[in-house]
Design a protein around this motif. Structure first.
Motif, PDB file in Angstrom:
ATOM      1  N   PHE A 148     -10.306   4.544   5.281  1.00 38.33           N
ATOM      2  CA  PHE A 148      -9.949   3.165   5.626  1.00 38.33           C
ATOM      3  C   PHE A 148     -10.284   2.875   7.083  1.00 38.33           C
ATOM      4  CE2 PHE A 148      -7.575   2.702   1.714  1.00 38.33           C
ATOM      5  CZ  PHE A 148      -7.514   1.333   1.517  1.00 38.33           C
ATOM      6  N   TYR A 149     -10.653   1.640   7.362  1.00 39.21           N
ATOM      7  CA  TYR A 149     -10.933   1.222   8.736  1.00 39.21           C
ATOM      8  C   TYR A 149     -10.566  -0.245   8.907  1.00 39.21           C
ATOM      9  CZ  TYR A 149     -15.204  -0.797   6.733  1.00 39.21           C
ATOM     10  OH  TYR A 149     -16.090  -1.531   5.976  1.00 39.21           O
ATOM     11  N   ARG A 150     -10.272  -0.617  10.137  1.00 36.27           N
ATOM     12  CA  ARG A 150      -9.904  -2.005  10.445  1.00 36.27           C
ATOM     13  C   ARG A 150     -11.151  -2.878  10.408  1.00 36.27           C
ATOM     14  NH1 ARG A 150      -6.020  -4.304  14.105  1.00 36.27           N
ATOM     15  NH2 ARG A 150      -6.038  -6.566  13.739  1.00 36.27           N
ATOM     16  N   LEU A 151     -11.094  -3.959   9.660  1.00 34.50           N
ATOM     17  CA  LEU A 151     -12.217  -4.885   9.531  1.00 34.50           C
ATOM     18  C   LEU A 151     -11.905  -6.133  10.348  1.00 34.50           C
ATOM     19  CD1 LEU A 151     -14.927  -5.302   7.959  1.00 34.50           C
ATOM     20  CD2 LEU A 151     -13.580  -6.513   6.239  1.00 34.50           C
ATOM     21  N   MET A 152     -12.766  -6.449  11.296  1.00 34.32           N
ATOM     22  CA  MET A 152     -12.467  -7.540  12.226  1.00 34.32           C
ATOM     23  C   MET A 152     -12.879  -8.921  11.697  1.00 34.32           C
ATOM     24  SD  MET A 152     -10.952  -5.678  14.248  1.00 34.32           S
ATOM     25  CE  MET A 152     -10.418  -6.997  15.322  1.00 34.32           C
TER      26      MET A 152
ATOM     27  N   GLY B 133      -0.168 -10.737  13.097  1.00 32.18           N
ATOM     28  CA  GLY B 133       0.648  -9.919  12.211  1.00 32.18           C
ATOM     29  C   GLY B 133      -0.002  -9.612  10.877  1.00 32.18           C
ATOM     30  N   VAL B 134      -1.243 -10.042  10.708  1.00 31.66           N
ATOM     31  CA  VAL B 134      -1.984  -9.807   9.464  1.00 31.66           C
ATOM     32  C   VAL B 134      -3.302  -9.125   9.824  1.00 31.66           C
ATOM     33  CG1 VAL B 134      -2.935 -10.860   7.379  1.00 31.66           C
ATOM     34  CG2 VAL B 134      -0.966 -11.902   8.514  1.00 31.66           C
ATOM     35  N   GLU B 135      -3.696  -8.143   9.033  1.00 28.38           N
ATOM     36  CA  GLU B 135      -4.892  -7.355   9.342  1.00 28.38           C
ATOM     37  C   GLU B 135      -5.735  -7.172   8.087  1.00 28.38           C
ATOM     38  OE1 GLU B 135      -2.497  -4.499  12.558  1.00 28.38           O
ATOM     39  OE2 GLU B 135      -3.209  -3.687  10.643  1.00 28.38           O
ATOM     40  N   TYR B 136      -7.053  -7.087   8.294  1.00 27.67           N
ATOM     41  CA  TYR B 136      -7.966  -6.693   7.230  1.00 27.67           C
ATOM     42  C   TYR B 136      -8.265  -5.202   7.379  1.00 27.67           C
ATOM     43  CZ  TYR B 136      -9.203 -11.467   5.777  1.00 27.67           C
ATOM     44  OH  TYR B 136      -9.175 -12.753   5.278  1.00 27.67           O
ATOM     45  N   HIS B 137      -8.150  -4.464   6.287  1.00 20.11           N
ATOM     46  CA  HIS B 137      -8.548  -3.067   6.259  1.00 20.11           C
ATOM     47  C   HIS B 137      -9.463  -2.851   5.064  1.00 20.11           C
ATOM     48  CE1 HIS B 137      -5.823  -1.441   9.380  1.00 20.11           C
ATOM     49  NE2 HIS B 137      -5.080  -2.477   9.043  1.00 20.11           N
ATOM     50  N   ALA B 138     -10.538  -2.091   5.278  1.00 18.63           N
ATOM     51  CA  ALA B 138     -11.531  -1.881   4.227  1.00 18.63           C
ATOM     52  C   ALA B 138     -11.678  -0.396   3.926  1.00 18.63           C
ATOM     53  CB  ALA B 138     -12.878  -2.468   4.648  1.00 18.63           C
TER      54      ALA B 138
ATOM     55  N   LEU C 100       0.849  -1.193   0.000  1.00 23.10           N
ATOM     56  CA  LEU C 100       0.000   0.000   0.000  1.00 23.10           C
ATOM     57  C   LEU C 100       0.881   1.238   0.000  1.00 23.10           C
ATOM     58  CD1 LEU C 100      -3.038  -0.402   2.449  1.00 23.10           C
ATOM     59  CD2 LEU C 100      -3.114   0.037   0.012  1.00 23.10           C
ATOM     60  N   ASN C 101       0.414   2.275  -0.644  1.00 24.25           N
ATOM     61  CA  ASN C 101       1.168   3.522  -0.715  1.00 24.25           C
ATOM     62  C   ASN C 101       0.940   4.428   0.490  1.00 24.25           C
ATOM     63  OD1 ASN C 101       2.245   2.821  -3.236  1.00 24.25           O
ATOM     64  ND2 ASN C 101       0.415   3.557  -4.278  1.00 24.25           N
ATOM     65  N   PHE C 102       0.287   3.902   1.530  1.00 27.64           N
ATOM     66  CA  PHE C 102       0.037   4.644   2.765  1.00 27.64           C
ATOM     67  C   PHE C 102      -0.277   3.631   3.856  1.00 27.64           C
ATOM     68  CE2 PHE C 102      -3.530   4.826  -0.230  1.00 27.64           C
ATOM     69  CZ  PHE C 102      -4.428   3.988   0.401  1.00 27.64           C
ATOM     70  N   ASN C 103      -0.343   4.106   5.091  1.00 31.32           N
ATOM     71  CA  ASN C 103      -0.631   3.230   6.228  1.00 31.32           C
ATOM     72  C   ASN C 103      -2.122   3.255   6.534  1.00 31.32           C
ATOM     73  OD1 ASN C 103      -0.854   1.914   8.675  1.00 31.32           O
ATOM     74  ND2 ASN C 103       0.917   2.906   9.604  1.00 31.32           N
ATOM     75  N   PRO C 104      -2.843   2.147   6.361  1.00 31.61           N
ATOM     76  CA  PRO C 104      -4.285   2.152   6.608  1.00 31.61           C
ATOM     77  C   PRO C 104      -4.647   2.347   8.077  1.00 31.61           C
ATOM     78  CG  PRO C 104      -3.514  -0.086   6.250  1.00 31.61           C
ATOM     79  CD  PRO C 104      -2.353   0.822   5.943  1.00 31.61           C
ATOM     80  N   ASN C 105      -3.691   2.083   8.999  1.00 35.24           N
ATOM     81  CA  ASN C 105      -3.972   2.288  10.423  1.00 35.24           C
ATOM     82  C   ASN C 105      -4.169   3.765  10.773  1.00 35.24           C
ATOM     83  OD1 ASN C 105      -3.942  -0.354  11.803  1.00 35.24           O
ATOM     84  ND2 ASN C 105      -1.880  -0.492  10.953  1.00 35.24           N
ATOM     85  N   LEU C 106      -3.730   4.664   9.881  1.00 42.17           N
ATOM     86  CA  LEU C 106      -3.949   6.098  10.096  1.00 42.17           C
ATOM     87  C   LEU C 106      -5.287   6.547   9.526  1.00 42.17           C
ATOM     88  CD1 LEU C 106      -0.365   7.439   9.282  1.00 42.17           C
ATOM     89  CD2 LEU C 106      -1.306   6.665  11.464  1.00 42.17           C
ATOM     90  N   ARG C 107      -6.028   5.610   8.955  1.00 45.02           N
ATOM     91  CA  ARG C 107      -7.374   5.826   8.427  1.00 45.02           C
ATOM     92  C   ARG C 107      -7.451   6.868   7.310  1.00 45.02           C
ATOM     93  NH1 ARG C 107     -10.660   5.687  14.216  1.00 45.02           N
ATOM     94  NH2 ARG C 107     -10.301   3.482  14.644  1.00 45.02           N
ATOM     95  N   PRO C 108      -6.509   6.880   6.390  1.00 41.26           N
ATOM     96  CA  PRO C 108      -6.658   7.793   5.252  1.00 41.26           C
ATOM     97  C   PRO C 108      -7.771   7.308   4.327  1.00 41.26           C
ATOM     98  CG  PRO C 108      -4.839   6.304   4.848  1.00 41.26           C
ATOM     99  CD  PRO C 108      -5.323   6.012   6.254  1.00 41.26           C
ATOM    100  N   PHE C 109      -8.406   8.231   3.633  1.00 41.82           N
ATOM    101  CA  PHE C 109      -9.418   7.924   2.626  1.00 41.82           C
ATOM    102  C   PHE C 109     -10.600   7.121   3.191  1.00 41.82           C
ATOM    103  CE2 PHE C 109      -5.190   7.942   0.556  1.00 41.82           C
ATOM    104  CZ  PHE C 109      -5.341   9.106  -0.173  1.00 41.82           C
TER     105      PHE C 109
END
Length: 430
Positions: free
Chosen positions: A66-70, A88-93, A55-64
């Motif tokens: 993005f949110y953590r999908l459980m 060590g693996v995460e879903y982000h939507a 990814l060209n950015f960190n989804p944990n910072l919630r750009p655009f």
């Protein structure tokens, strides 16, 4: 179309034909699945020389947005929408367009948001048909940390209301999409004319139409001509209104500048006649600030027919890495007409101000300016923690808007000690 059960593997989407077959619901506005898929493939994901995706950015910072999908168990459907993953693996939507729920979703390009925004702000109450079709499209990224790097291991497209409609997008197909311009991609997948957005809502059925009104015709013409409205920054740091490709204008046509999407049509900051220009530019004395937008009205009534996007505080640019993946990031933003900075620091770095005491940020009026020709600077350790941040893994620190008046070309750079270059932002281009 195929819907899976709990025991079925996810269907792989690797051609436009299969995409057309499986995402038939995406053919109709306000569905944004195809535009969202194209943007994720073209701008959010890159490949390295070994064909690893990242990814060209960190989804944990919630750009655009993005949110953590459980990926919790869905008891209504008796399944998980996605495969189970390990540590060590995460879903982000991404795909939520409601800016109350996902404020940074206003950074998504206007071609993703336009039909949702049109219906959301022009129709007093959406019929039931629309309420079950709005804002249901999601792209899901599998984000994995390996040593000090992060990678994308899989990409999925899914339906928020129906987890059985989840599909794996193959890396080769992502590469194919990258090679296409948006219009060419939408044509290949058969995305239908958006004109029904203008009038179909009145009967709650995309396959029916009420008698066409003059307003419907104006709306359709603007979609046909790709009419746009936007806020631009003047050389004096003020807001300018820009409009392009109005299909027709008369003496009663006007545009206005508004505080944000939620201001009523009569709460305008500036009102400008567009007659006789189908395209134009008008400078104001209003300071640039996040949220401001341009609206168009075809008559003297205070009733906007079309809205431009809200101005993003970052001009749509994600935070950039300062120190290692997921540790420290910085973002160039605007507030009340001034250049400002946001620092994102992982919240388990208790002594970061000591460890990184020699790092500093400097604002420049242009990317052409030399290292020492900064407008102002500030050490990162002197940033002040924000109490309004709501990120799970990072604290946010602010510089207090120590930069210059915001004008096109302003940027910030990060240095270590005696001007050892670390990173820089994208120059302001809104």
């Amino acid at each position: 179309m195929i819907s899976r059960t709990t025991a079925d593997p996810l269907l792989q989407i690797n051609t436009t034909e299969l995409l057309k077959q499986e995402l038939a619901a995406g053919y109709f506005p306000p569905s944004h699945s195809f535009a969202l898929l194209w943007w994720v493939c073209r701008f959010a994901i890159s490949f390295d020389s070994r064909r690893n995706m990242f990814l060209n950015f960190n989804p944990n910072l919630r750009p655009f947005g993005f949110y953590r999908l459980m990926n919790d168990w869905d008891y209504n459907w008796n399944l998980r929408s996605l495969p189970e993953i390990g540590p060590g693996v995460e879903y982000h939507a991404v795909g939520i367009l409601n800016s109350y729920i996902a404020p940074s979703s206003i950074d998504l390009p206007f071609f993703i948001r336009q039909y949702y925004d049109y219906l959301n702000f022009n129709i007093p109450s959406w019929p039931k048909f629309w309420s079950t079709h709005e804002n249901r499209d999601r792209m899901v990224i599998v984000f994995a940390y390996v040593s000090s790097n992060s990678y994308v291991t899989n990409v999925y497209i899914t339906d928020h209301y129906d987890p059985t409609r989840t599909f794996w997008v193959s890396p080769n197909f992502i590469t194919d999409i990258k090679s296409l311009e948006l219009d060419a991609f939408l044509k290949q997948v058969g995305y239908e004319t958006p004109f029904q957005v203008c009038s179909a809502f009145s009967c709650g059925n995309l396959n029916k139409r009420t008698k066409k009104s003059d307003t419907d015709t104006d709306c359709e013409d603007m979609f046909r001509y790709n009419t746009t409205f936007s806020v631009k920054t003047t050389r004096s740091g003020k807001a300018a209104l820009e409009w392009k490709y109005l299909p027709h204008v008369d003496e009663s046509s006007w545009i206005g500048l508004y505080k944000d999407n939620y201001a009523s049509d009569n709460e305008l900051l500036v009102k400008v006649s567009v007659y006789p220009r189908i395209s134009g530019y008008y400078e104001t004395n209003i300071d640039i600030h996040p949220g401001i937008q341009v609206r168009y009205a075809p008559s003297k009534e205070y009733k906007a027919l079309m809205r431009g996007p809200e101005l993003s505080e970052s001009c749509g640019a994600a935070p950039v890495v300062v120190i290692a993946v997921d540790l420290v990031y910085i973002q160039f933003v605007v507030s009340r007409g001034k250049a400002c900075a946001k620092l994102y620091v992982r919240n388990d770095l208790a002594s970061w101000k000591t460890s990184y005491s020699l790092y500093f940020m400097a604002f420049y009026l242009s990317s052409d300016y030399t290292t020492s020709s900064y407008y102002s600077y500030k050490y990162l350790k002197d940033f002040v923690k924000s109490e309004n941040a709501d990120l799970p893994n990072h604290d946010v620190y602010l510089d207090g808007c120590t930069g210059p008046t915001i004008v096109p070309g302003v940027l910030l750079r990060i240095w270590y000690n005696n001007y050892y270059y670390i990173a820089q932002s994208v120059p302001w281009n809104c």
